[in-house]
Design an enzyme around this catalytic site. Structure first.
Site, PDB file in Angstrom:
ATOM      1  N   VAL A  11       0.827  -1.215   0.000  1.00  0.00           N
ATOM      2  CA  VAL A  11       0.000   0.000   0.000  1.00  0.00           C
ATOM      3  C   VAL A  11       0.861   1.265   0.000  1.00  0.00           C
ATOM      4  O   VAL A  11       0.632   2.194  -0.780  1.00  0.00           O
ATOM      5  CB  VAL A  11      -0.965  -0.010   1.214  1.00  0.00           C
ATOM      6  CG1 VAL A  11      -1.582   1.359   1.455  1.00  0.00           C
ATOM      7  CG2 VAL A  11      -2.064  -1.033   0.969  1.00  0.00           C
ATOM      8  N   ASP A  30      10.732   3.677   5.319  1.00  0.00           N
ATOM      9  CA  ASP A  30      10.511   2.322   5.839  1.00  0.00           C
ATOM     10  C   ASP A  30      11.647   2.003   6.795  1.00  0.00           C
ATOM     11  O   ASP A  30      12.771   2.499   6.636  1.00  0.00           O
ATOM     12  CB  ASP A  30      10.450   1.289   4.709  1.00  0.00           C
ATOM     13  CG  ASP A  30       9.646   0.060   5.112  1.00  0.00           C
ATOM     14  OD1 ASP A  30       8.508  -0.101   4.620  1.00  0.00           O
ATOM     15  OD2 ASP A  30      10.152  -0.727   5.947  1.00  0.00           O
ATOM     16  N   GLU A 150      -7.653   2.608   2.398  1.00  0.00           N
ATOM     17  CA  GLU A 150      -7.254   2.284   1.028  1.00  0.00           C
ATOM     18  C   GLU A 150      -8.027   1.057   0.539  1.00  0.00           C
ATOM     19  O   GLU A 150      -8.188   0.093   1.270  1.00  0.00           O
ATOM     20  CB  GLU A 150      -5.747   2.014   0.996  1.00  0.00           C
ATOM     21  CG  GLU A 150      -5.193   1.737  -0.376  1.00  0.00           C
ATOM     22  CD  GLU A 150      -5.644   2.776  -1.407  1.00  0.00           C
ATOM     23  OE1 GLU A 150      -5.408   3.973  -1.188  1.00  0.00           O
ATOM     24  OE2 GLU A 150      -6.254   2.386  -2.416  1.00  0.00           O
ATOM     25  N   PHE A 151      -8.469   1.122  -0.720  1.00  0.00           N
ATOM     26  CA  PHE A 151      -9.272   0.028  -1.269  1.00  0.00           C
ATOM     27  C   PHE A 151      -8.600  -0.652  -2.455  1.00  0.00           C
ATOM     28  O   PHE A 151      -9.238  -1.438  -3.153  1.00  0.00           O
ATOM     29  CB  PHE A 151     -10.656   0.547  -1.683  1.00  0.00           C
ATOM     30  CG  PHE A 151     -11.417   1.161  -0.539  1.00  0.00           C
ATOM     31  CD1 PHE A 151     -12.124   0.360   0.347  1.00  0.00           C
ATOM     32  CD2 PHE A 151     -11.388   2.530  -0.323  1.00  0.00           C
ATOM     33  CE1 PHE A 151     -12.804   0.921   1.426  1.00  0.00           C
ATOM     34  CE2 PHE A 151     -12.069   3.098   0.749  1.00  0.00           C
ATOM     35  CZ  PHE A 151     -12.778   2.294   1.630  1.00  0.00           C
ATOM     36  N   ARG A 153      -6.557  -3.091  -4.930  1.00  0.00           N
ATOM     37  CA  ARG A 153      -6.392  -4.545  -4.948  1.00  0.00           C
ATOM     38  C   ARG A 153      -5.019  -4.856  -5.491  1.00  0.00           C
ATOM     39  O   ARG A 153      -4.608  -4.280  -6.507  1.00  0.00           O
ATOM     40  CB  ARG A 153      -7.445  -5.188  -5.874  1.00  0.00           C
ATOM     41  CG  ARG A 153      -8.867  -4.986  -5.423  1.00  0.00           C
ATOM     42  CD  ARG A 153      -9.828  -5.177  -6.586  1.00  0.00           C
ATOM     43  NE  ARG A 153      -9.521  -4.253  -7.673  1.00  0.00           N
ATOM     44  CZ  ARG A 153     -10.015  -4.339  -8.905  1.00  0.00           C
ATOM     45  NH1 ARG A 153     -10.833  -5.302  -9.218  1.00  0.00           N
ATOM     46  NH2 ARG A 153      -9.694  -3.464  -9.843  1.00  0.00           N
ATOM     47  N   CYS A 262      -5.778  -9.194   3.379  1.00  0.00           N
ATOM     48  CA  CYS A 262      -6.835  -8.307   3.885  1.00  0.00           C
ATOM     49  C   CYS A 262      -8.091  -9.020   4.382  1.00  0.00           C
ATOM     50  O   CYS A 262      -8.471  -8.843   5.535  1.00  0.00           O
ATOM     51  CB  CYS A 262      -7.204  -7.291   2.810  1.00  0.00           C
ATOM     52  SG  CYS A 262      -5.898  -6.076   2.566  1.00  0.00           S
ATOM     53  N   LYS A 265      -7.853 -11.146   7.634  1.00  0.00           N
ATOM     54  CA  LYS A 265      -7.487 -10.270   8.754  1.00  0.00           C
ATOM     55  C   LYS A 265      -8.618  -9.285   9.077  1.00  0.00           C
ATOM     56  O   LYS A 265      -8.961  -9.093  10.246  1.00  0.00           O
ATOM     57  CB  LYS A 265      -6.219  -9.513   8.340  1.00  0.00           C
ATOM     58  CG  LYS A 265      -5.873  -8.315   9.150  1.00  0.00           C
ATOM     59  CD  LYS A 265      -4.522  -7.766   8.734  1.00  0.00           C
ATOM     60  CE  LYS A 265      -4.564  -6.765   7.604  1.00  0.00           C
ATOM     61  NZ  LYS A 265      -5.200  -5.501   7.923  1.00  0.00           N
TER      62      LYS A 265
HETATM   63  P1  NAD Z   1       3.239  -4.645   4.026  1.00  0.00           P
HETATM   64  O1  NAD Z   1       3.561  -5.623   5.072  1.00  0.00           O
HETATM   65  O2  NAD Z   1       3.441  -4.978   2.586  1.00  0.00           O
HETATM   66  O3  NAD Z   1       4.056  -3.285   4.286  1.00  0.00           O
HETATM   67  C1  NAD Z   1       4.159  -2.666   5.511  1.00  0.00           C
HETATM   68  C2  NAD Z   1       5.497  -1.931   5.561  1.00  0.00           C
HETATM   69  O4  NAD Z   1       5.552  -1.146   6.751  1.00  0.00           O
HETATM   70  C3  NAD Z   1       6.716  -2.852   5.606  1.00  0.00           C
HETATM   71  O5  NAD Z   1       7.610  -2.524   4.551  1.00  0.00           O
HETATM   72  C4  NAD Z   1       7.344  -2.579   6.978  1.00  0.00           C
HETATM   73  O6  NAD Z   1       8.750  -2.691   6.982  1.00  0.00           O
HETATM   74  C5  NAD Z   1       6.883  -1.147   7.211  1.00  0.00           C
HETATM   75  N1  NAD Z   1       6.919  -0.725   8.616  1.00  0.00           N
HETATM   76  C6  NAD Z   1       6.397  -1.363   9.693  1.00  0.00           C
HETATM   77  N2  NAD Z   1       6.626  -0.643  10.794  1.00  0.00           N
HETATM   78  C7  NAD Z   1       7.282   0.484  10.421  1.00  0.00           C
HETATM   79  C8  NAD Z   1       7.776   1.606  11.117  1.00  0.00           C
HETATM   80  N3  NAD Z   1       7.606   1.717  12.436  1.00  0.00           N
HETATM   81  N4  NAD Z   1       8.409   2.568  10.427  1.00  0.00           N
HETATM   82  C9  NAD Z   1       8.571   2.458   9.094  1.00  0.00           C
HETATM   83  N5  NAD Z   1       8.121   1.418   8.374  1.00  0.00           N
HETATM   84  C10 NAD Z   1       7.468   0.432   9.033  1.00  0.00           C
HETATM   85  O7  NAD Z   1       1.718  -4.228   4.284  1.00  0.00           O
HETATM   86  P2  NAD Z   1       0.624  -3.769   3.218  1.00  0.00           P
HETATM   87  O8  NAD Z   1       0.054  -4.951   2.524  1.00  0.00           O
HETATM   88  O9  NAD Z   1       1.158  -2.627   2.424  1.00  0.00           O
HETATM   89  O10 NAD Z   1      -0.515  -3.219   4.201  1.00  0.00           O
HETATM   90  C11 NAD Z   1      -0.364  -2.021   4.919  1.00  0.00           C
HETATM   91  C12 NAD Z   1      -1.716  -1.631   5.499  1.00  0.00           C
HETATM   92  O11 NAD Z   1      -2.628  -1.345   4.431  1.00  0.00           O
HETATM   93  C13 NAD Z   1      -2.377  -2.719   6.337  1.00  0.00           C
HETATM   94  O12 NAD Z   1      -3.083  -2.113   7.394  1.00  0.00           O
HETATM   95  C14 NAD Z   1      -3.344  -3.363   5.365  1.00  0.00           C
HETATM   96  O13 NAD Z   1      -4.435  -3.962   6.020  1.00  0.00           O
HETATM   97  C15 NAD Z   1      -3.790  -2.170   4.559  1.00  0.00           C
HETATM   98  N6  NAD Z   1      -4.258  -2.496   3.218  1.00  0.00           N
HETATM   99  C16 NAD Z   1      -3.592  -3.424   2.460  1.00  0.00           C
HETATM  100  C17 NAD Z   1      -4.033  -3.700   1.176  1.00  0.00           C
HETATM  101  C18 NAD Z   1      -3.321  -4.726   0.322  1.00  0.00           C
HETATM  102  O14 NAD Z   1      -3.875  -5.127  -0.704  1.00  0.00           O
HETATM  103  N7  NAD Z   1      -2.120  -5.171   0.675  1.00  0.00           N
HETATM  104  C19 NAD Z   1      -5.155  -3.028   0.636  1.00  0.00           C
HETATM  105  C20 NAD Z   1      -5.792  -2.086   1.422  1.00  0.00           C
HETATM  106  C21 NAD Z   1      -5.347  -1.815   2.707  1.00  0.00           C
END
Ligand code: NAD
Length: 432
Positions: A11, A30, A150-151, A153, A262, A265
């Site tokens: 995201v 990150d 965020e929505f 996919r 998603c 969870k």
């Molecule tokens: P991800 O695990 O791919 O990425 C998360 C990132 O955050 C990682 O790179 C991690 O190193 C970083 N991080 C964690 N703690 C940190 C900190 N303290 N400082 C800096 N960086 C840090 O996760 P994602 O799939 O991108 O999901 C992120 C959020 O978005 C979640 O809440 C998820 O539910 C939501 N979301 C995900 C999607 C999807 O399709 N993946 C869609 C909509 C919403």
């Protein structure tokens, strides 16, 4: 406008790259040093169509930069997007540790007015928690907390971000709403619907949306089960239902159950959230339990098609939870592989993008170079993820490579009649 996006995963990276494409100056932060080092060199750590190009274009234009230095990210930006992971705890509640860490850092380092935006999926009340954390160091601070779920996919993340069905903004003050309208200026001008609401409602919209979609998937999977019992065809039932515009045909495809990072969870989190307010969210509870049964049922279908699985050779096509991504989190394909291995089958798998991630979980599996290599010598072929390249397989060639012409199509990609006419034993989901 200077923007900081914290968390550079599926995201955060898409958000950062797309906001830079909107003309914002974006600093992506990150804590994962290897990830940031790779991104600085133009290497994209995930598979997402179109992402590499949009990152490179905006890096070249100087609008998109990467760092591990959260303090400088916070201090240089007006709007700070929190896009860190919120993985599930054993009781289903999302783990907000990373969100809290970022909020604490903002509280420690903020220098002037900030708009703190949660992109991460977080339970209702998180905005209030962040507000309290930001106020705890200094009660007079000037900031706004916004929920902007965020929505997107995975697999179509760039298009989803650039052309969303809607933008949800939960905020309690006009100044923050103006900043968010500026951030999403190109979408505002393109007449994308903006749903502007209070923070709690915006937070709930995300869980309500994912909960509803999960219910839709479990619903059609139960219809598929009924089709199998009654001798009907879920493909036709789904089409007949989906053409009703009140229902719609999307998310009405029977399959091996929902997975990904998603839906599992967020459904568990929605149930947990309701529980905290003294309410049982029975419809989502049912969707979760139907999904668990659906996933567990896949091994029965494979053994019904192929006979006892101990010592049999099974080719599995697809490892990611859906096509066009390398994400294997909660992938139904992995659940099927675990069950096959437990049943004593020897498994060979192939996926166009997710094999490296799968190797970390199943180091002892055989991994093939393509679908045909995967099927060679197999007793049964299992189509677990509907990548495009698995949609037009040459079954004549497969039949010669395999020990038995048996296919279990967990995604209903193929026409049962056609394959049966070609001498295959075909098993789909909910297809007579
Ligand atoms: P991800 O695990 O791919 O990425 C998360 C990132 O955050 C990682 O790179 C991690 O190193 C970083 N991080 C964690 N703690 C940190 C900190 N303290 N400082 C800096 N960086 C840090 O996760 P994602 O799939 O991108 O999901 C992120 C959020 O978005 C979640 O809440 C998820 O539910 C939501 N979301 C995900 C999607 C999807 O399709 N993946 C869609 C909509 C919403």
């Amino acid at each position: 406008m200077n923007i900081c996006v914290v968390g550079t995963g599926y995201v955060g990276l898409v958000t950062g790259a797309c906001l830079a494409d909107f003309g914002m100056n974006v600093l992506c932060v990150d804590k994962d040093e290897a990830k940031i080092a790779a991104l600085e060199k133009g290497r994209i750590p995930i598979y997402e169509p179109g992402l590499e190009e949009i990152v490179a274009k905006n890096q070249r234009a100087g609008r998109l930069r990467f760092t591990t230095d959260l303090k400088s990210g916070i201090q240089s930006a007006l709007a700070i997007f929190i896009a860190v992971g919120t993985p599930p705890l054993p009781d289903g509640a999302p783990d907000l540790t990373f969100v809290r860490q970022v909020a604490k850092a903002i509280a420690d380092h903020m220098n002037g007015y900030k708009v703190v935006v949660t992109k991460s999926t977080v339970p209702t009340g998180t905005g209030r928690m962040i507000e309290q954390m930001l106020r705890s160091n200094d009660g007079d601070r000037d900031f706004s907390v916004v929920s902007n779920p965020e929505f997107l996919r995975e697999g179509s993340a760039i298009a989803d971000f650039l052309r969303p069905d809607r933008i949800v903004i939960g905020a309690s003050d006009a100044r923050a709403i103006e900043v968010m309208k500026e951030v999403y200026g190109p979408l505002f001008l393109a007449e994308t619907p903006f749903v502007i609401t209070d923070v709690a409602s915006a937070e709930l919209i995300k869980y309500a949306s994912n909960g509803f979609l999960a219910v839709k998937i479990s619903f059609i999977n139960e219809i598929a089960r009924l089709c199998e019992l009654m001798g009907a065809d879920v493909h036709d039932v789904s089409r007949g239902m989906g053409l009703d515009r009140r229902i719609g045909s999307r998310f009405l495809l029977a399959g091996p159950g929902f997975g990904g990072s998603c839906f599992p969870k967020d459904t568990a989190a929605a149930v947990d959230l309701a529980r905290q307010y003294g309410y049982r969210f029975r419809i989502i509870e049912s969707a979760i339990s139907v999904n668990a049964e659906t996933k567990a049922r896949m091994i029965e279908k494979i053994s019904a098609a192929a006979g006892p699985l101990a010592g049999r050779s099974v080719a599995v096509l697809g490892l990611s939870f859906k096509p066009e991504t390398d994400d294997i989190r909660e992938s139904p394909a992995l659940a099927v592989i675990s069950d096959l291995v437990a049943a004593g089958a020897s498994v060979c798998a192939f996926d166009p993008a997710a094999m490296e991630n799968a190797r970390a979980i199943f180091p002892d599996l055989s991994y093939a170079t393509d679908a045909y290599d995967c099927a060679t010598g197999a007793d049964v072929l299992v189509l677990a993820t509907e990548w495009n390249e698995f949609r037009a397989l040459d079954f004549g060639r497969l039949g010669k490579l395999m020990r038995s012409k048996t296919v279990v199509d967990l995604r209903n990609v193929y026409e049962p009649r056609e394959l049966r006419a070609a001498g295959w034993s075909y098993t789909g989901i909910g297809r007579a």
